[in-house]
Design an enzyme around this catalytic site. Sequence first.
Site, mmCIF file in Angstrom:
data_model
loop_
_atom_site.group_PDB
_atom_site.id
_atom_site.type_symbol
_atom_site.label_atom_id
_atom_site.label_comp_id
_atom_site.label_asym_id
_atom_site.label_seq_id
_atom_site.Cartn_x
_atom_site.Cartn_y
_atom_site.Cartn_z
ATOM 1 N N TYR A 24 -2.266 4.778 6.915
ATOM 2 C CA TYR A 24 -2.668 4.323 8.228
ATOM 3 C C TYR A 24 -3.517 4.917 8.772
ATOM 4 O O TYR A 24 -4.463 4.647 9.724
ATOM 5 C CB TYR A 24 -1.360 4.051 8.981
ATOM 6 N N LYS A 83 0.905 -1.368 0.055
ATOM 7 C CA LYS A 83 0.004 -0.079 -0.125
ATOM 8 C C LYS A 83 0.898 1.318 0.095
ATOM 9 O O LYS A 83 2.108 1.199 0.527
ATOM 10 C CB LYS A 83 -1.080 0.084 1.233
#
Length: 392
Positions: free
Chosen positions: A244, A159
């Site tokens: 995140y 990611k």
Amino acid sequence: MKNQQSNSRRTFLRNLGASASALSLPMLGYADNQLVQNESSGLYSFLTNPDTKGLGQPGRKLGIALVGLGYYSTNLLAPALQQTQNCRLAGIVTGTPSKAEEWMKKYNIPKENVYDYKTFDRIVDNKDIDVVYVVLPNSMHEEYVVRAAKAGKHVICEKPMAITPKACQNMIDACKKANKQLAIGYRLHYEPFTKEVMRLGQEKVFGAVKFVESSDGFRSGDPNQWRLKKSMAGGGPLMDVGIYAIQGARYVTGEEPISVTAQFAPKTDPVKFKDVEETMFWQFEFPSGAVSNSTTSYASGVERLYASCEKGWFELSPAFGYGPLKGRTSKGPIEMPVVNHQAAHMDGVCKDLLDGKQLPSHVTGEEGLRDVTLLQAIYQAAETGKKLKLKV
């Protein structure tokens, strides 16, 4: 409570209005897909139907090839693959011959399982490799996920999934066309402390979530690293650890944001950060009325996920790093087992592949597409100075 959550989320997804200025988040159609709830996270998502023919044989481990042998592969993924139960390090792809020699000796990798970026496509003929894990700069994800899918391999991609939503969709389409599954590197979705705060928030253990602080940042070192080059990274800390913070707010509330505002902080080092942002702030609003506030930075350290609820609070700090994570609530500490994040993630993905199951929707390409769409919405909100409405 789960039935109530299901009904409210279905109603929200069907009835959320779209204004002319709304920024649309990716949403799959109802007709061709299935609305499901992941048992561990409580999140509701749509699943398509890729090939789920089981790869399992008694005692078999899936062979993983790592594409890109930078820090994450060298220091975290490869060591983790020595601890996994359902997968093993079977091959590597690198453009550096000296690294290839070193890895072959260290991990006993046969020469026929070593590729460079020109010979990568020959992996189609290698039956020893079942899964390709793309661990390259963000701008290269699309190309190598598409090539891996065309080579007939299941794919894990780090990611953020890509730089643009269009690239994400191309990756999803390529894997569907090849009848292969695509997972994104959401390791924390397999991590016990993270799964616990998902439960606390989504099951309203302390009442409805009212406010979330979800922030992640650190001091960036090497001024020449690819992460500081917009053409390779797509941006600065938002495109790195900022994801995140986005994830934290989403999985604690169990909702998708309906609006965003955002701000760039002044640059304290305009030379080092000439190409990307140094620090950013953003705020989400959610359908339930919950709000979140987030910071991401390459100039200072922050790592916290905090939720204030009607009848208490809970937090993780540290919340997003490689561990161990630590948590507490208004009633006391969170006690959960400490695991190797990377091993848990790869084992979880490969267990489903071995068993012939669809991957949980919250770790698939569709989830990656949602995050990248939100990343771009945050940039747009900061650049325009306006609140953007988001259509889920």
